[in-house]
Design a protein around this motif. Structure first.
Motif, PDB file in Angstrom:
ATOM      1  N   SER A 147       3.544 -13.117   9.191  1.00 18.69           N
ATOM      2  CA  SER A 147       2.108 -13.256   8.910  1.00 18.69           C
ATOM      3  C   SER A 147       1.307 -12.168   9.595  1.00 18.69           C
ATOM      4  O   SER A 147       0.325 -11.642   9.036  1.00 18.69           O
ATOM      5  N   LEU A 155       1.613  -8.994   7.621  1.00 19.65           N
ATOM      6  CA  LEU A 155       0.781  -9.042   6.421  1.00 19.65           C
ATOM      7  C   LEU A 155      -0.691  -8.853   6.759  1.00 19.65           C
ATOM      8  O   LEU A 155      -1.431  -8.196   6.016  1.00 19.65           O
ATOM      9  N   ASP A 156      -1.122  -9.432   7.875  1.00 21.86           N
ATOM     10  CA  ASP A 156      -2.508  -9.249   8.284  1.00 21.86           C
ATOM     11  C   ASP A 156      -2.785  -7.798   8.639  1.00 21.86           C
ATOM     12  O   ASP A 156      -3.849  -7.255   8.302  1.00 21.86           O
ATOM     13  N   CYS A 213      -1.285  -5.249   7.414  1.00 19.38           N
ATOM     14  CA  CYS A 213      -1.312  -4.505   6.145  1.00 19.38           C
ATOM     15  C   CYS A 213      -2.669  -4.653   5.472  1.00 19.38           C
ATOM     16  O   CYS A 213      -3.220  -3.683   4.933  1.00 19.38           O
ATOM     17  N   SER A 214      -3.210  -5.844   5.527  1.00 17.59           N
ATOM     18  CA  SER A 214      -4.527  -6.063   4.927  1.00 17.59           C
ATOM     19  C   SER A 214      -5.610  -5.324   5.706  1.00 17.59           C
ATOM     20  O   SER A 214      -6.572  -4.817   5.110  1.00 17.59           O
ATOM     21  N   LYS A 249      -5.331  -2.529   7.019  1.00 20.24           N
ATOM     22  CA  LYS A 249      -5.249  -1.119   6.641  1.00 20.24           C
ATOM     23  C   LYS A 249      -5.927  -0.840   5.314  1.00 20.24           C
ATOM     24  O   LYS A 249      -5.916   0.298   4.831  1.00 20.24           O
ATOM     25  N   LYS A 290      -5.074  -2.326   2.399  1.00 22.88           N
ATOM     26  CA  LYS A 290      -4.127  -2.427   1.306  1.00 22.88           C
ATOM     27  C   LYS A 290      -4.279  -3.754   0.582  1.00 22.88           C
ATOM     28  O   LYS A 290      -4.663  -4.767   1.172  1.00 22.88           O
ATOM     29  N   ASN A 291      -3.956  -3.746  -0.691  1.00 23.66           N
ATOM     30  CA  ASN A 291      -3.967  -4.972  -1.479  1.00 23.66           C
ATOM     31  C   ASN A 291      -2.800  -5.853  -1.040  1.00 23.66           C
ATOM     32  O   ASN A 291      -1.694  -5.367  -0.800  1.00 23.66           O
ATOM     33  N   MET A 292      -3.025  -7.149  -0.958  1.00 24.27           N
ATOM     34  CA  MET A 292      -1.981  -8.053  -0.489  1.00 24.27           C
ATOM     35  C   MET A 292      -0.776  -8.062  -1.427  1.00 24.27           C
ATOM     36  O   MET A 292       0.334  -8.377  -1.008  1.00 24.27           O
ATOM     37  N   THR A 293      -0.978  -7.723  -2.699  1.00 20.85           N
ATOM     38  CA  THR A 293       0.176  -7.647  -3.612  1.00 20.85           C
ATOM     39  C   THR A 293       1.076  -6.463  -3.298  1.00 20.85           C
ATOM     40  O   THR A 293       2.217  -6.416  -3.762  1.00 20.85           O
ATOM     41  N   CYS A 323       1.763  -5.619  -0.065  1.00 22.52           N
ATOM     42  CA  CYS A 323       2.211  -5.777   1.319  1.00 22.52           C
ATOM     43  C   CYS A 323       3.574  -6.430   1.506  1.00 22.52           C
ATOM     44  O   CYS A 323       4.068  -6.457   2.633  1.00 22.52           O
ATOM     45  N   ALA A 343       5.455  -4.230   4.439  1.00 24.64           N
ATOM     46  CA  ALA A 343       4.002  -4.314   4.656  1.00 24.64           C
ATOM     47  C   ALA A 343       3.424  -2.996   5.134  1.00 24.64           C
ATOM     48  O   ALA A 343       2.615  -2.946   6.074  1.00 24.64           O
TER      49      ALA A 343
END
Length: 848
Positions: free
Chosen positions: A136, A139-140, A142-143, A145, A147-150, A152, A174
């Motif tokens: 998690s 992923l956070d 990555c977001s 940065k 970036k779109n969550m799809t 990551c 990610a």
């Protein structure tokens, strides 16, 4: 993710050559774009291919056969059908790797690595699955940065054997690329000496080391070619990103040549040497030596053997196909030198005139080495302009062992890394070009035919969802078939060819497909087997079937170059003028019964066995008259059921000078009659059956020099009918051929002499009757004039009743004579030109 730790100091050996892989970059439309990616992958394990000798340019020939998805096989066929692996829990199956025993297919997917059991023909079942999912927090981050969550998830972009016990895999994770090891025994992850996953900014194993092409920042402004996990005294190396050795590259593939101890990179980049064109893309090949350890003072920890050259895929009098899409390596044939290694690449063009086209070019390793051994361009660092160096070379850039050279030599190779000449394709032209297909992936195989010759077969995956198979011949490419692997176009990630299993594995965004490389059992006769010109297939005279050429011990029937059916199949059975190889006592071959009612529209279908054959219809009783029959573009025959159109119909195909019957119908009247309807008949399978000599039904030899007959509908002689029932005013309709043109009326139609004589006799009798009537009327008139006449009274005696007619201005005498003539002719009015008129030429009862 936790895993077992690999013992420190353990040496990894790459026990096989490696297949090209995609970048460790989420694709557009699937996951977005990741800039910290692994773009270079390692050497190919593709089978060997001979060096074809092509003419300067060859056009792309039409596909001969087309197989729709899940096409039914003949009853006797034992084929490996199209097999799919689809799972809702597994997506983006982009990386494919076949095990050493060829029974397991490892697949790199989204957030997982799986293994599929492919040991059984026509089956793929999942054996194991290893989840590798970002946390998690990852992923956070990555977001954060932007970036779109799809984009990551962890998309697997590297999947290679490190040795016989471990896999090496890298993923985007990610937008923080990581690499790890997978124990094949337990199918669990195992970390390296550091106890955690390795940094994954572009890594791929080759000879136990990692050679990679990637970018060093998220903006993609620092492309590098690097080596990691260096063994022995060798150091990790990379390109100096301040020298401009790479210009916004897009890495495609790579190849490792063990005998030369070199790694070759294939990519496209901006061609800055063409300063008169803005944003001109060129395709490149670059090289480094695996023995390179960098310079002692100049180029420390930098490549000293880096050199690059342009790959030129161009047809004569055309703009080049300058954008590289995919490339595959084919080792040299057995007994040949490494210089005979071939690289087959797919190229597209940035020019609108070639938009939508794809070309395939082959490059020979010997030609590549010659270019790297030639002259080099020099870059002026002040003006950033390229020019050809005129002074004597201090060293040969790209030559292995330069890391021990002097600083002066290393400064020379630092400024001279672009070869002056371009690498030209084999035959100085295109291997093939498609005018309407955009190819994305290519695979190649070298196979031996029945004549002992080696043939190169290409498998080309198109964006339209078709897999094309083409054999490269001296006279040009021949596209054997196409298999529709997708109902709808979708991104294709990988194409892996298994020579031992005779299948191709296709990795897509949705799943994995298994496609057979040959469909020999679909050819039901010796003629069809030979006309296919498939190096994998030949006619087995013992089994009377088309089978894999390697399974036929002796007497295999095959002619890949000429497709000469008569010589190959040895057809010597008697034949009649209709091309039917059958005993002369049989009046006509048996066919499919088509019961019809009179005045019913009948449609007969002809099976399409080849898109390169011409089809037409025949009847044993004669030719098909265009008055009665219509052949459409799909070669179907349409006509009205009458007593004259009942009987046998044969659909005849002609290809490469060979004729064969594909379908036979018997149209007969249905008992009990019926109203006018429409009857359509189509064969469940081609009517041609192999004879004792292996020829298809309806086989007929043709001279090699004879020109093919036109696809016209030939005439037919109808049964004799009474002439009184013949419609003499029928309008002749033009006949359409399969190509949509008007078909000529064939010779040998029915003679209408009898009807012509009858009509002539009837016309003569009618004329005689008319003439007799005219003579009789003339005789009656002359007879009336010869009888005595009563003297007319004078006008004064006539009184007022004898005045002139105001309409005709005739005298009473003339009126009386006219009245008498009217009485003699039954008082019928005179008709001239269809309208009753008076003696003055005007209509009666109208004033002048």
């Amino acid at each position: 993710m936790r895993g077992r730790e690999i013992p420190a100091g353990r040496k990894w050996k790459n026990s096989n050559s490696l297949k090209s892989n995609d970048a460790m970059t989420p694709r557009s439309g699937d996951q977005g774009k990741c800039l910290n990616t692994l773009l270079f992958t390692c050497s190919s394990s593709s089978p060997v291919s001979q060096t074809p000798r092509w003419l300067p340019w060859r056009s792309f020939l039409p596909v001969r056969r087309s197989w729709p998805p899940d096409s039914p096989s003949p009853p006797v066929a034992q084929v490996d059908r199209l097999t799919r692996f689809l799972s809702p829990d597994v997506g983006n199956t982009s990386m494919l790797l076949l095990s050493f025993d060829k029974d397991t297919l490892f697949v790199g997917a989204r957030d997982a690595v799986i293994s599929l059991d492919v040991s059984q023909p026509g089956a793929m079942e999942m054996k194991r699955k290893l989840d590798w999912i970002p946390s998690s927090k990852d992923l956070d981050d990555c977001s954060m940065k932007g970036k779109n969550m799809t984009d990551c998830p962890n998309f697997i972009r590297v999947l290679q054997f490190l040795n016989s016990t471990h896999l090496y895999t890298c993923g985007t994770f990610a937008f923080s690329p990581r690499c790890t090891y997978i124990d094949l025994q337990t199918f669990t992850s195992a970390h390296g000496p550091s106890g955690k996953p390795d940094e994954g900014r572009g890594r791929c194993p080759s000879d136990g080391e990692l050679y990679a092409g990637t970018v060093a920042d998220y903006q993609g402004n620092r492309p590098v070619i690097s080596r990691y996990l260096s063994q022995g005294s060798r150091l990790d190396l990379k390109l100096d990103d301040t020298l401009g050795w790479l210009e916004d590259p897009t890495f495609i593939s790579s190849a490792f040549i063990p005998a030369q101890k070199k790694v070759y990179f294939f990519f496209s980049e901006e061609g800055r040497e063409y300063d008169f064109i803005e944003k001109f893309t060129v395709s490149r090949i670059a090289q480094v030596c695996t023995s390179d350890v960098g310079g002692q003072r100049t180029l420390q920890r930098r490549w000293t053997t880096f050199a690059k050259a342009q790959l030129l895929c161009q047809a004569e009098h055309e703009l080049p196909y300058n954008v590289l899409q995919d490339i595959i390596t084919l080792p040299p044939p057995e007994g040949a030198t490494d210089d005979e290694t071939l690289f087959y690449g797919i190229f597209t063009s940035q020019w609108s005139v070639n938009s939508g086209r794809s070309a395939v070019c082959a490059f020979r390793l010997g030609d590549i080495r010659a270019v790297f051994s030639g002259n080099y361009k020099v870059l002026n660092r002040d003006t950033l302009r390229w020019s050809t160096r005129l002074q004597e070379k201090v060293a040969n850039p790209g030559e292995c062992g330069l890391h021990n050279a002097s600083d002066n030599t290393l400064r020379f190779v630092k400024e001279n890394f672009l070869a002056d000449d371009s690498v030209l394709p084999v035959g100085r032209g295109l291997a093939l070009v498609s005018p309407d297909q955009r190819y994305s992936k290519v695979a190649a195989q070298r196979t031996r035919g029945a004549n002992g010759r080696d043939y190169t077969v290409l498998f080309l995956l198109a964006e339209s969802g078709f897999l094309h198979k083409a054999v490269l011949l001296a006279q040009g490419p021949h596209v054997i078939e196409e298999v529709q692997v997708f109902q709808q176009p979708q991104p294709v990630k990988n194409l892996l060819l298994s020579v031992s299993k005779g299948v191709a594995f296709v990795g897509t965004s949705e799943g994995v497909l298994r496609v057979p490389v040959a469909n020999c059992s679909h050819y039901w006769s010796c003629a069809e087997c030979v006309l296919a010109r498939d190096p994998f297939c030949a006619w087995d005279p013992a089994r009377q079937a088309c089978a894999d050429v390697s399974s036929i011990p002796v007497g295999a029937g095959q002619d890949v170059e000429g497709a000469n059916v008569m010589e190959t199949c040895e057809v010597i059975t008697p034949k009649d003028k209709f091309g039917q190889h059958r005993p002369p006592t049989v009046p006509c071959p048996p066919g499919e019964q088509v019961p019809v009612s009179l005045n019913e529209v009948v449609t007969l279908r002809c099976p399409e066995v080849s898109k390169r054959a011409s089809l037409h219809w025949e009847r044993p009783s004669g030719q098909l008259s265009p008055d009665l029959y219509l052949q459409l573009a799909d070669s179907s025959l349409h006509f009205l059921a009458t007593p004259a159109t009942l009987g046998h119909y044969l659909c005849v195909s002609e290809e490469s000078g060979y004729r064969q019957t594909l379908a036979v119908y018997v149209v007969k009247e249905r008992s009990g009659g019926g109203g006018a309807t429409t009857q359509t008949a189509a064969p469940t399978r081609p009517a041609g059956q192999p004879t004792s000599k292996g020829a298809g039904l309806g086989a007929e030899p043709s001279s090699k020099t004879a020109s093919p007959k036109p696809t016209a509908v030939w005439g037919v002689e109808a049964p004799t009918a009474p002439t009184t029932a013949r419609n003499l005013t029928a309008v002749k309709r033009p006949q359409l051929t399969g190509g949509g043109t008007l078909a000529p009326l064939g010779k040998g139609g029915r003679s209408y002499l009898g009807e012509l004589v009858a009509v002539s006799v009837m016309l003569a009798l009618s004329l005689c009757v008319i003439l007799a009537g005219a003579l009789y009327g003339l005789w009656q008139r002359c007879r009336g004039r010869s009888t005595p006449q009563v003297c007319p009274r004078r006008d004064s005696e006539a009184g007022s009743s004898q005045e002139q007619d105001p309409l005709t201005r005739n005298s009473p005498r003339a009126a009386g004579t006219a009245k008498q003539n009217d009485l003699q002719h039954s008082k019928a009015p005179v008709v001239k030109n269809g309208s009753p008129r008076g003696s003055n030429g005007h209509l009666p009862n109208t004033p002048i």
